[in-house]
Design an enzyme around this catalytic site. Structure first.
Site, PDB file in Angstrom:
ATOM      1  N   THR A  69       0.843  -1.194   0.000  1.00 23.43           N
ATOM      2  CA  THR A  69       0.000   0.000   0.000  1.00 23.43           C
ATOM      3  C   THR A  69       0.878   1.244   0.000  1.00 23.43           C
ATOM      4  OG1 THR A  69      -1.782  -1.116   1.198  1.00 23.43           O
ATOM      5  CG2 THR A  69      -1.808   1.295   1.208  1.00 23.43           C
ATOM      6  N   ARG A 106       7.039   8.302   3.745  1.00 29.27           N
ATOM      7  CA  ARG A 106       7.535   7.314   2.790  1.00 29.27           C
ATOM      8  C   ARG A 106       7.651   7.954   1.398  1.00 29.27           C
ATOM      9  NH1 ARG A 106       6.904   2.096   3.444  1.00 29.27           N
ATOM     10  NH2 ARG A 106       8.523   2.068   1.841  1.00 29.27           N
ATOM     11  N   HIS A 109      14.742  -3.279   4.708  1.00 29.34           N
ATOM     12  CA  HIS A 109      13.681  -2.395   4.218  1.00 29.34           C
ATOM     13  C   HIS A 109      14.195  -0.958   4.357  1.00 29.34           C
ATOM     14  CE1 HIS A 109       9.930  -0.991   2.938  1.00 29.34           C
ATOM     15  NE2 HIS A 109       9.127  -1.423   3.894  1.00 29.34           N
ATOM     16  N   CYS A 145       5.485   0.939  11.024  1.00 29.26           N
ATOM     17  CA  CYS A 145       5.590   1.012   9.557  1.00 29.26           C
ATOM     18  C   CYS A 145       4.300   0.629   8.848  1.00 29.26           C
ATOM     19  CB  CYS A 145       6.749   0.142   9.068  1.00 29.26           C
ATOM     20  SG  CYS A 145       6.430  -1.629   9.158  1.00 29.26           S
ATOM     21  N   LEU A 146       3.337   0.005   9.581  1.00 31.51           N
ATOM     22  CA  LEU A 146       2.050  -0.401   9.021  1.00 31.51           C
ATOM     23  C   LEU A 146       2.208  -1.502   7.959  1.00 31.51           C
ATOM     24  CD1 LEU A 146       0.383   3.123   8.654  1.00 31.51           C
ATOM     25  CD2 LEU A 146       0.349   1.612  10.640  1.00 31.51           C
ATOM     26  N   THR A 170       4.254   1.681   0.071  1.00 28.85           N
ATOM     27  CA  THR A 170       5.404   1.749  -0.823  1.00 28.85           C
ATOM     28  C   THR A 170       4.974   2.018  -2.264  1.00 28.85           C
ATOM     29  OG1 THR A 170       6.585   0.186   0.601  1.00 28.85           O
ATOM     30  CG2 THR A 170       7.483   0.558  -1.602  1.00 28.85           C
ATOM     31  N   ASN A 204      13.242  -7.598   8.930  1.00 21.77           N
ATOM     32  CA  ASN A 204      13.935  -6.683   8.025  1.00 21.77           C
ATOM     33  C   ASN A 204      13.955  -5.242   8.530  1.00 21.77           C
ATOM     34  OD1 ASN A 204      11.198  -6.263   7.628  1.00 21.77           O
ATOM     35  ND2 ASN A 204      11.177  -6.896   5.482  1.00 21.77           N
TER      36      ASN A 204
END
Length: 358
Positions: free
Chosen positions: A99, A340, A176, A313-314, A101, A222
């Site tokens: 979503t 982001r 990440h 980070c969701l 990214t 990550n």
């Protein structure tokens, strides 16, 4: 600037308590389930973003400054980017759903005047009927950059090894990097003096981030790996609490220790989430992570500073954090999510416009 710690669970980051005592030593056994530490050798004169372990302290700070300036110019001054990517295409090769990214990347490319091209697992033969080597060579011959969201980390390394254009790691099972840049940008913003207008561009992140403490509560995934190779490099202390069977891999911990020895950052590793604050498979994980949920009580008992902040980070799972914390004024998760876009924008600009990190 006051130096309160910060803390992060499974996918969670909170800024916490009175500064604990840390040690750069760790006593737990860490499994070495990854064969490489950095990227495969890229083709000459091509830079990629595979892990922030490959970037210097200055290069990371420059990305943060660029992100902040883009946010100020685009969102608050309504300035155009000048379309430096006009006529350019960035392929988004995603083998997993996304979503934040995806939306952040497509919006960033559009702002720079380029064309995002989404290629999901159902759209191309990514590692299925065609090898990653072949896919990398074919796709990179037709586009100007690739943002790849993969499974195993060796997949992103293979793409970078054979690509003729820059590769950006949108997520692998090991790192990440763009998420951590957004976390750092958000911490910079929230620990500036309160203002009625956006003021993050007026102070360098080097004036707000070093000396703070992040406490991670969750598994060695990550996100934690990316923090371990990044935060100590910037002089940010890191306290990690993971259950015995969910610790970060040793080679990543070794990088963190090495960077901490250079910057003076403090590191701590424990299996006690309270200590970190102060200083089926699903069923099994729920059992193993009992007591690792972020709550106001956990922060209070751990001695959190009055100005502690919560990041994530969701997407968020209920067992990771209570609604009381997630939707509280301490939570800056949606500001973090927006960032982001700006940090990914800065990475794309660096690699596709400036042709490398400065």
């Amino acid at each position: 600037v006051s130096r309160s710690p910060a803390f992060i669970s499974n996918k969670i980051c909170i800024n916490l308590a009175a500064k604990p005592s840390f040690s750069s030593q760790y006593s737990h056994h860490y499994s070495t389930n990854s064969a490489t530490t950095t990227t495969s050798s890229p083709q000459p004169n091509i830079q990629h973003l595979i892990t922030l372990a490959d970037l210097s302290q200055t290069q990371i700070y420059n990305l943060l400054v660029s992100s902040i300036n883009h946010k100020y110019n685009a969102k608050h001054l309504n300035k155009s980017s000048g379309a430096p990517l006009a006529g350019k295409t960035l392929a988004l090769m995603f083998s997993k759903r996304s979503t934040r990214t995806r939306v952040a990347t497509e919006a960033a490319v559009a702002y720079l005047g380029g064309q995002p091209m989404f290629l999901g697992s159902q759209d191309i033969q990514l590692g299925v009927n065609e090898s990653l080597l072949d896919t990398s060579k074919v796709v990179s011959s037709m586009v100007d950059g690739i943002m790849a969201r993969v499974g195993s980390h060796d997949e992103i390394e293979t793409l970078a090894k054979y690509s003729s254009v820059p590769i950006i790691n949108a997520l692998s099972d090991k790192y990440h990097p763009t998420q951590i840049l957004a976390d750092l940008m958000t911490l910079h913003e929230v620990y500036l003096p309160q203002s009625t207008s956006y003021n993050a561009h007026l102070t360098h992140p080097q004036g707000t981030l070093p000396g703070r403490t992040v406490a991670w509560i969750g598994d060695g995934n990550n996100i934690l790996h990316s923090m371990l190779v990044t935060l100590p490099k910037l002089g940010i202390n890191l306290s990690v609490a993971t259950p015995n069977d969910y610790q970060p891999i040793k080679e990543v911990v070794d990088i963190a220790i090495r960077e901490a020895s250079k910057s003076g950052a403090e590191l701590s590793f424990t299996t006690d989430p309270m200590e970190a604050v102060h200083q089926s498979e699903k069923a099994k994980r729920l059992q193993d992570f009992a007591g690792y949920q972020i709550t106001s009580e956990l922060a209070e008992k751990g001695g959190a500073n009055t100005d502690w902040k919560f990041l994530h980070c969701l997407p968020r799972k209920q067992e990771e954090v209570t609604d009381e914390v997630f939707y509280s004024p301490r939570s800056v998760v949606f500001q973090e999510a927006e960032n982001r876009k700006w940090t990914i924008l800065a990475v794309i600009e660096a690699l596709l416009v400036k042709k490398g990190f400065e």
